[in-house]
Design a protein around this motif. Sequence first.
Motif, PDB file in Angstrom:
ATOM      1  N   TRP A   1      15.497  46.837   7.061  1.00 12.82           N
ATOM      2  CA  TRP A   1      16.570  46.293   6.232  1.00 12.82           C
ATOM      3  C   TRP A   1      16.215  46.322   4.747  1.00 12.82           C
ATOM      4  O   TRP A   1      17.114  46.212   3.904  1.00 12.82           O
ATOM      5  N   VAL A   2      14.943  46.474   4.406  1.00 14.31           N
ATOM      6  CA  VAL A   2      14.550  46.634   3.007  1.00 14.31           C
ATOM      7  C   VAL A   2      15.185  47.899   2.424  1.00 14.31           C
ATOM      8  O   VAL A   2      15.502  47.955   1.228  1.00 14.31           O
ATOM      9  N   PHE A   3      15.405  48.912   3.260  1.00 15.43           N
ATOM     10  CA  PHE A   3      16.035  50.152   2.814  1.00 15.43           C
ATOM     11  C   PHE A   3      17.546  50.137   3.072  1.00 15.43           C
ATOM     12  O   PHE A   3      18.325  50.640   2.267  1.00 15.43           O
ATOM     13  N   TRP A   4      17.961  49.565   4.179  1.00 19.80           N
ATOM     14  CA  TRP A   4      19.395  49.535   4.492  1.00 19.80           C
ATOM     15  C   TRP A   4      20.182  48.680   3.505  1.00 19.80           C
ATOM     16  O   TRP A   4      21.371  48.912   3.290  1.00 19.80           O
ATOM     17  N   ILE A   5      19.532  47.691   2.863  1.00 20.76           N
ATOM     18  CA  ILE A   5      20.243  46.835   1.926  1.00 20.76           C
ATOM     19  C   ILE A   5      20.772  47.626   0.739  1.00 20.76           C
ATOM     20  O   ILE A   5      21.722  47.206   0.063  1.00 20.76           O
ATOM     21  N   ASN A   6      20.165  48.811   0.471  1.00 19.84           N
ATOM     22  CA  ASN A   6      20.630  49.641  -0.647  1.00 19.84           C
ATOM     23  C   ASN A   6      21.974  50.321  -0.371  1.00 19.84           C
ATOM     24  O   ASN A   6      22.687  50.689  -1.321  1.00 19.84           O
ATOM     25  N   VAL A   7      22.300  50.514   0.896  1.00 17.73           N
ATOM     26  CA  VAL A   7      23.469  51.333   1.250  1.00 17.73           C
ATOM     27  C   VAL A   7      24.772  50.729   0.749  1.00 17.73           C
ATOM     28  O   VAL A   7      25.567  51.423   0.087  1.00 17.73           O
ATOM     29  N   PRO A   8      25.066  49.446   1.015  1.00 21.17           N
ATOM     30  CA  PRO A   8      26.342  48.912   0.499  1.00 21.17           C
ATOM     31  C   PRO A   8      26.402  48.876  -1.025  1.00 21.17           C
ATOM     32  O   PRO A   8      27.476  49.085  -1.604  1.00 21.17           O
TER      33      PRO A   8
END
Length: 492
Positions: free
Chosen positions: A185-192
């Motif tokens: 989620w440290v990387f997925w948080i960038n997507v939105p």
Amino acid sequence: MNAPSTLATRLLTERPRPRGIASRRYAHWLAVGTVCLGAFLGQLTASITALVYPALQRHFGTGFAAVEWVALAYLLVLVALLAPVGRLSDLVGRKTVYLGGFALFGLASLGAGFAGNLGTLVACRAVQAVGGAMMQANSVALVARGVPEHAMRRALGIQAAAQGLGLALGPSLGGLLVEHASWRWVFWINVPVALVGLLAGWFLLPRTHRPDAGPDARPVPRPLPRPRGAARPDPEDGRFDLAGLLLLAGSTTALLLALSTASGLPLPGWAVAALLLASVLSGLGLVRQERRAARPILAPGLVNTPGVRPGLAVSLIGYLLLFCPLVLGPVLFAEAGLSTGRAALVITVLPAAFAVAATAGGVLLPRGWSDVARCRFGAALAGAGLLGWALLPAAGAPALAAAVPLLVAGFGLGLLLPANNALVMRAIPAECSAVGGGMVNMARSLGTALGTALPVLGVHLAGPVPAGRGVLLALAAVAALAVLLTRPVRRR
């Protein structure tokens, strides 16, 4: 036959803002807000990654020297691409490249979260850096061109505040995500965030390139200051210094690989000496190439301008001082028994103090202080904070004890770096400001990369607690060097 070219033309053709938005009196502030999303995202990525190192070590069953390349791969690609992406933006349009940066950054972040091995994760981070370079190389130009002259300083201050917010939020958000969700989620948080930035940029950013305007609409820049013996550039020459780019990338990559090998990366022992030699030879080749190139990426003529070289060195030192504690702190606090979430909250004190000082710290200083005085005081304050952290006893309550020197160091760096940037840009001729800003970005990225690699080397060689004290004492000495390097410059 013509379908691919037609699609490419449509993608590379900038669309103007809707008339209902462009006609608003506050339309330029909407554009500034869009640029702030990219500034926030870039600094969030830079500061959030350090908290994921221990989780990556456990998940992939590897050492500290290997997982640090999750950050180093990003920084190396960013350093190498800032200059060529800036040149590309002049050709196809800053808005086009900036929006492409959001799209690429978001896709690479999604892939990084799904990575099944460390190699895939590092590769996704390298692609993510391409998107980061596309945003970072254009942010200042988009702000400067998109607002009226009288609002430029305020707009750049808002952008700096967005960077500070991302830098301050990264450690605490990363700690919470790692502790309560997953490192992915440290990387997925960038997507939105990237998706919002892409949509906002499409509708809110003004068009920056009109291919139908003709060559007369494109201003011809003045030539950069040239070192003795350099070729005179043709203003219409669009060639790029590819040899300089490859030598710069080779020198920095070899140096950081050598540090990683000495830090425990599983390469043969002779590889350290070979990589250091390759770094030195590439660096010497880069100096020679840049003196001969018609359009050098590092502009030796500007570097030799009085005040620029020490200013770039101080910029590198400042980000070295900023990111070393962000990497070292989680290791020291884990050794003291703190949870990831608690350690993240303590580390957040440093970038939070940096953000406050960078945007509003001048209010607390005497009104008549010059940028030189602010630089020297900020560097001295940062050195005092790091020295205070180094002298703390290993036992006791590390969370509360370390927060005070981190606060002092962060506040000092927040005073140092904006004032130093002002000194560098004041020393550079106005017509060369874009190139000068690119060199400041390179120095900042190199300082960040060294701030990531050196703590790992120290921990590998001496263990967490002894290495932590040694690194912090060395950083305090480097802060003193920044005080000595700062000097007044003439406005050009």
